[in-house]
Design an enzyme around this catalytic site. Structure first.
Site, PDB file in Angstrom:
ATOM      1  N   HIS A  54      19.145  13.829  20.046  1.00 36.89           N
ATOM      2  CA  HIS A  54      17.999  14.395  19.341  1.00 36.89           C
ATOM      3  C   HIS A  54      16.808  14.479  20.290  1.00 36.89           C
ATOM      4  O   HIS A  54      16.760  13.777  21.307  1.00 36.89           O
ATOM      5  CB  HIS A  54      17.634  13.534  18.142  1.00 36.89           C
ATOM      6  CG  HIS A  54      18.648  13.564  17.055  1.00 36.89           C
ATOM      7  ND1 HIS A  54      18.379  13.110  15.787  1.00 36.89           N
ATOM      8  CD2 HIS A  54      19.941  13.980  17.031  1.00 36.89           C
ATOM      9  CE1 HIS A  54      19.465  13.248  15.026  1.00 36.89           C
ATOM     10  NE2 HIS A  54      20.415  13.781  15.761  1.00 36.89           N
ATOM     11  N   GLU A  56      13.721  13.375  20.153  1.00 36.22           N
ATOM     12  CA  GLU A  56      13.016  12.121  20.403  1.00 36.22           C
ATOM     13  C   GLU A  56      13.819  11.211  21.326  1.00 36.22           C
ATOM     14  O   GLU A  56      13.253  10.588  22.243  1.00 36.22           O
ATOM     15  CB  GLU A  56      12.726  11.386  19.080  1.00 36.22           C
ATOM     16  CG  GLU A  56      11.802  12.131  18.149  1.00 36.22           C
ATOM     17  CD  GLU A  56      12.536  13.060  17.177  1.00 36.22           C
ATOM     18  OE1 GLU A  56      11.955  13.362  16.125  1.00 36.22           O
ATOM     19  OE2 GLU A  56      13.681  13.477  17.450  1.00 36.22           O
ATOM     20  N   CYS A  84      14.213  11.341  12.224  1.00 36.97           N
ATOM     21  CA  CYS A  84      15.374  10.937  11.425  1.00 36.97           C
ATOM     22  C   CYS A  84      15.540   9.424  11.569  1.00 36.97           C
ATOM     23  O   CYS A  84      14.897   8.797  12.407  1.00 36.97           O
ATOM     24  CB  CYS A  84      16.627  11.670  11.917  1.00 36.97           C
ATOM     25  SG  CYS A  84      17.265  11.048  13.483  1.00 36.97           S
ATOM     26  N   CYS A  87      16.320   8.292  15.210  1.00 37.03           N
ATOM     27  CA  CYS A  87      15.175   8.403  16.102  1.00 37.03           C
ATOM     28  C   CYS A  87      14.087   7.401  15.738  1.00 37.03           C
ATOM     29  O   CYS A  87      13.445   6.830  16.621  1.00 37.03           O
ATOM     30  CB  CYS A  87      14.626   9.822  16.076  1.00 37.03           C
ATOM     31  SG  CYS A  87      15.788  11.012  16.789  1.00 37.03           S
TER      32      CYS A  87
END
Length: 157
Positions: A54, A56, A84, A87
């Site tokens: 992801h 991040e 999410c 993250c």
């Protein structure tokens, strides 16, 4: 919100837009230290076939590598969407001094990225979750913890 925060939030959003155009996902993140961008990341889940890639996470990994540190205590993270659960966990472990985001959970959900179900799963008792975690008892299962506990000069994280 200060112009500085708006500038870096816009940068994260611009990264997300480029990532969406490339087809790798509509998420971007920027790590800033002392007013300068030290790392950026965008979603690379489908490119790397890695569900953890992801924006991040990619930005945090890059920043930690550049700083040669596993914590970002003097950094600020800007992200194009509310993080999410994965993250958010990584953010807590990285310990930045602040986090700013643009899109909300509801906005992401409306575009097909609905993490609310995971947040809701956390509230359920284990037996009612989609993935019920099953404990396996092993002889001396805590041996790794015992070894770690006795280790001198360990780096606590």
């Amino acid at each position: 919100m200060s112009r500085r925060h708006t500038f870096f939030a816009q940068r994260a959003l611009d990264i997300a837009i480029r990532s969406a155009q490339k087809g790798t996902g509509p998420f971007g993140a920027v790590v800033v230290r002392n007013g300068k961008i030290i790392a950026e990341g965008h979603n690379e889940v489908t490119k790397k076939n890695d569900p953890t890639a992801h924006a991040e996470i990619e930005a945090i990994r890059s920043a930690c590598s550049k700083l040669d540190d596993y914590q970002l205590t003097d950094c600020i993270l800007y992200t194009s969407s509310f993080p999410c659960p994965q993250c958010l966990g990584a953010i807590y472990w990285a310990r930045p001094k602040a986090v700013y985001y643009t899109n909300t959970l509801a906005q992401a959900a409306n575009m097909g990225f609905d993490d609310r179900y995971i947040y809701n799963e956390f509230k359920k008792v284990n037996s009612k979750r989609k993935y019920s975690l099953q404990k396996i008892a092993l002889k001396d299962e805590s041996q790794a913890f015992k070894v770690w506990n006795k280790k001198k000069n360990k780096k606590i994280y």
